[in-house]
Design a protein around this motif. Structure first.
Motif, PDB file in Angstrom:
ATOM      1  N   ILE A 175      -7.419  22.533  17.474  1.00  0.00           N
ATOM      2  CA  ILE A 175      -7.193  21.860  16.184  1.00  0.00           C
ATOM      3  C   ILE A 175      -8.426  21.033  15.814  1.00  0.00           C
ATOM      4  CG2 ILE A 175      -5.702  20.283  14.902  1.00  0.00           C
ATOM      5  CD1 ILE A 175      -3.416  20.959  16.824  1.00  0.00           C
ATOM      6  N   MET A 176      -8.960  20.324  16.800  1.00  0.00           N
ATOM      7  CA  MET A 176     -10.124  19.475  16.550  1.00  0.00           C
ATOM      8  C   MET A 176     -11.329  20.308  16.116  1.00  0.00           C
ATOM      9  SD  MET A 176     -10.739  16.289  16.620  1.00  0.00           S
ATOM     10  CE  MET A 176     -10.243  15.122  17.833  1.00  0.00           C
ATOM     11  N   GLU A 177     -11.538  21.449  16.758  1.00  0.00           N
ATOM     12  CA  GLU A 177     -12.682  22.302  16.403  1.00  0.00           C
ATOM     13  C   GLU A 177     -12.532  22.826  14.963  1.00  0.00           C
ATOM     14  OE1 GLU A 177     -15.516  22.707  17.929  1.00  0.00           O
ATOM     15  OE2 GLU A 177     -14.886  21.505  19.651  1.00  0.00           O
ATOM     16  N   TRP A 178     -11.295  23.116  14.590  1.00  0.00           N
ATOM     17  CA  TRP A 178     -11.040  23.552  13.200  1.00  0.00           C
ATOM     18  C   TRP A 178     -11.388  22.422  12.241  1.00  0.00           C
ATOM     19  CZ3 TRP A 178      -6.827  21.480  10.191  1.00  0.00           C
ATOM     20  CH2 TRP A 178      -6.739  22.039   8.906  1.00  0.00           C
ATOM     21  N   ILE A 179     -10.967  21.187  12.578  1.00  0.00           N
ATOM     22  CA  ILE A 179     -11.254  20.034  11.705  1.00  0.00           C
ATOM     23  C   ILE A 179     -12.774  19.861  11.562  1.00  0.00           C
ATOM     24  CG2 ILE A 179     -11.112  17.504  11.540  1.00  0.00           C
ATOM     25  CD1 ILE A 179      -8.364  17.687  12.923  1.00  0.00           C
TER      26      ILE A 179
ATOM     27  N   LEU B 120       0.858  -1.197   0.000  1.00  0.00           N
ATOM     28  CA  LEU B 120       0.000   0.000   0.000  1.00  0.00           C
ATOM     29  C   LEU B 120       0.887   1.238   0.000  1.00  0.00           C
ATOM     30  CD1 LEU B 120      -2.982   1.166   0.512  1.00  0.00           C
ATOM     31  CD2 LEU B 120      -2.288   1.290   2.899  1.00  0.00           C
ATOM     32  N   SER B 121       0.558   2.194  -0.884  1.00  0.00           N
ATOM     33  CA  SER B 121       1.317   3.457  -0.900  1.00  0.00           C
ATOM     34  C   SER B 121       0.742   4.402   0.144  1.00  0.00           C
ATOM     35  CB  SER B 121       1.179   4.143  -2.259  1.00  0.00           C
ATOM     36  OG  SER B 121       1.908   3.446  -3.207  1.00  0.00           O
ATOM     37  N   ILE B 122       1.597   4.869   1.016  1.00  0.00           N
ATOM     38  CA  ILE B 122       1.130   5.852   1.999  1.00  0.00           C
ATOM     39  C   ILE B 122       1.940   7.147   1.860  1.00  0.00           C
ATOM     40  CG2 ILE B 122       0.261   4.165   3.690  1.00  0.00           C
ATOM     41  CD1 ILE B 122       2.807   4.893   5.330  1.00  0.00           C
ATOM     42  N   HIS B 123       1.296   8.238   2.174  1.00  0.00           N
ATOM     43  CA  HIS B 123       1.941   9.555   2.121  1.00  0.00           C
ATOM     44  C   HIS B 123       1.656  10.240   3.456  1.00  0.00           C
ATOM     45  CE1 HIS B 123       2.191   8.743  -2.148  1.00  0.00           C
ATOM     46  NE2 HIS B 123       0.918   8.392  -2.067  1.00  0.00           N
ATOM     47  N   ILE B 124       2.709  10.626   4.140  1.00  0.00           N
ATOM     48  CA  ILE B 124       2.528  11.261   5.452  1.00  0.00           C
ATOM     49  C   ILE B 124       3.005  12.708   5.352  1.00  0.00           C
ATOM     50  CG2 ILE B 124       3.132  11.181   7.901  1.00  0.00           C
ATOM     51  CD1 ILE B 124       3.634   8.188   7.628  1.00  0.00           C
ATOM     52  N   LEU B 125       2.105  13.629   5.641  1.00  0.00           N
ATOM     53  CA  LEU B 125       2.479  15.048   5.618  1.00  0.00           C
ATOM     54  C   LEU B 125       2.792  15.473   7.052  1.00  0.00           C
ATOM     55  CD1 LEU B 125       2.875  17.637   4.037  1.00  0.00           C
ATOM     56  CD2 LEU B 125       0.434  18.076   4.191  1.00  0.00           C
ATOM     57  N   ASP B 126       4.093  15.585   7.308  1.00  0.00           N
ATOM     58  CA  ASP B 126       4.598  15.952   8.634  1.00  0.00           C
ATOM     59  C   ASP B 126       4.705  17.479   8.655  1.00  0.00           C
ATOM     60  OD1 ASP B 126       6.081  16.319  10.936  1.00  0.00           O
ATOM     61  OD2 ASP B 126       7.928  15.489  10.099  1.00  0.00           O
ATOM     62  N   THR B 127       3.806  18.110   9.388  1.00  0.00           N
ATOM     63  CA  THR B 127       3.718  19.581   9.319  1.00  0.00           C
ATOM     64  C   THR B 127       4.669  20.267  10.297  1.00  0.00           C
ATOM     65  OG1 THR B 127       1.921  19.553  10.930  1.00  0.00           O
ATOM     66  CG2 THR B 127       1.297  19.555   8.603  1.00  0.00           C
ATOM     67  N   ALA B 128       4.879  21.561  10.036  1.00  0.00           N
ATOM     68  CA  ALA B 128       5.633  22.400  10.978  1.00  0.00           C
ATOM     69  C   ALA B 128       4.598  23.360  11.577  1.00  0.00           C
ATOM     70  CB  ALA B 128       6.711  23.165  10.234  1.00  0.00           C
TER      71      ALA B 128
ATOM     72  N   ALA C 125      -0.059  27.906  11.466  1.00  0.00           N
ATOM     73  CA  ALA C 125      -0.110  28.201  10.024  1.00  0.00           C
ATOM     74  C   ALA C 125      -0.294  26.936   9.194  1.00  0.00           C
ATOM     75  CB  ALA C 125       1.167  28.922   9.601  1.00  0.00           C
ATOM     76  N   CYS C 126       0.000  25.787   9.804  1.00  0.00           N
ATOM     77  CA  CYS C 126      -0.120  24.515   9.064  1.00  0.00           C
ATOM     78  C   CYS C 126      -1.567  24.019   9.001  1.00  0.00           C
ATOM     79  CB  CYS C 126       0.756  23.456   9.709  1.00  0.00           C
ATOM     80  SG  CYS C 126       0.278  23.124  11.396  1.00  0.00           S
ATOM     81  N   MET C 127      -2.483  24.703   9.686  1.00  0.00           N
ATOM     82  CA  MET C 127      -3.890  24.277   9.620  1.00  0.00           C
ATOM     83  C   MET C 127      -4.501  24.828   8.332  1.00  0.00           C
ATOM     84  SD  MET C 127      -5.439  24.160  13.437  1.00  0.00           S
ATOM     85  CE  MET C 127      -5.189  25.803  14.017  1.00  0.00           C
ATOM     86  N   LYS C 128      -4.138  24.200   7.230  1.00  0.00           N
ATOM     87  CA  LYS C 128      -4.573  24.704   5.926  1.00  0.00           C
ATOM     88  C   LYS C 128      -5.709  23.835   5.411  1.00  0.00           C
ATOM     89  CE  LYS C 128      -0.122  26.565   4.554  1.00  0.00           C
ATOM     90  NZ  LYS C 128       1.122  26.277   3.898  1.00  0.00           N
TER      91      LYS C 128
END
Ligand SMILES: Nc1nc2c(ncn2[C@@H]2O[C@H](COP(=O)(O)OP(=O)(O)OP(=O)(O)O)[C@@H](O)[C@H]2O)c(=O)[nH]1
Length: 228
Positions: free
Chosen positions: A116-120, A72-80, A85-88
């Protein structure tokens, strides 16, 4: 020595994060600075704990894993983090699952998860798999977040919950990621089925008839109450 997985050395651009096939699994990792987002990602993909990680930019790590006997191909976006600012929105849109990381030895990192959860949720992200990882469980003597607090939070937001130590336990880290990936695969399958169903002409016709009957019943009810 090259890493045994593809880690993009440059910041993850919007163009890059849009490329993956819908069968791949895309994971977004969020949490304030220093909680161990990069350490967890590197530990999962390479089994190694390096200790020092580049912190300036977000990076996209792509890897083919074997899960339940299948690649399985996985892609992990490890944010800064950079003050959130990473809550895009585009990152959230791209992700099939979101991992929120806090450090057990930093209460403020746990408190930030609510924001973060409320933003999601505000962005309708509840359709995605959401998991919370409490990292640095090896530093138990400095623990600032109780198990009860963490359990309550995860129950309130109905998300998966894991405790890990990126430095001490590869098993805990891989168990957390593999469980999240399995959940994502299940969730993606369900969404795909629902999507297909919604594009099936006979199902659409039935839904339209049901809506028309509902409208008719409402009209009748309104005209009856206005003559009373
Ligand atoms: N004791 C301990 N230290 C850890 C653990 N995970 C990460 N660290 C350390 O915590 C520090 C921060 O780890 P990172 O992985 O860079 O954290 P991050 O969340 O990616 O931080 P930013 O990139 O700044 O957002 C590093 O010094 C790591 O070595 C852990 O499980 N236990």
């Amino acid at each position: 020595m090259p890493l045994p997985f593809h880690k993009d050395p440059k910041p993850a651009t919007e163009e890059k994060i849009q490329k993956h096939s819908h069968k791949d699994v895309n994971i977004l990792i969020l949490g304030i600075q220093g909680v161990g987002k990069s350490a967890l990602t590197v530990r999962y993909l390479t089994k190694r704990f390096i200790g020092d990680y580049e912190t300036e930019h977000e990076s996209l790590c792509s890897h083919v894993i074997m899960i339940d006997g299948k690649p399985l191909s996985i892609h992990i976006l490890d944010t800064a983090w950079k003050d959130g600012a990473c809550m895009k929105d585009e990152y959230l849109l791209w992700a099939d699952g979101v991992i929120l990381v806090y450090s057990m030895v930093d209460k403020s990192s746990f408190d930030k998860l609510r924001e973060i959860m409320e933003w999601i949720l505000a962005k309708k992200g509840e359709e995605k798999v959401i998991a919370v990882i409490g990292n640095k469980s090896d530093l138990i003597h400095r623990k600032q977040v109780s198990d009860t607090e963490a359990t309550q939070f995860c129950a309130e937001y109905n998300c998966l919950s894991f405790d890990t130590s990126a430095s001490d336990s590869y098993t805990d880290v891989s168990n957390a990621f593999n469980t999240i990936i399995r959940e994502i695969k299940l969730n993606n399958k369900k969404r795909e089925k629902l999507n297909k169903l919604m594009h099936n002409p006979s199902v659409l016709a039935k839904l339209q008839i049901r809506q028309s009957l509902k409208n008719l019943a409402e009209m009748k009810w309104r005209s009856r109450t206005s003559t009373m």
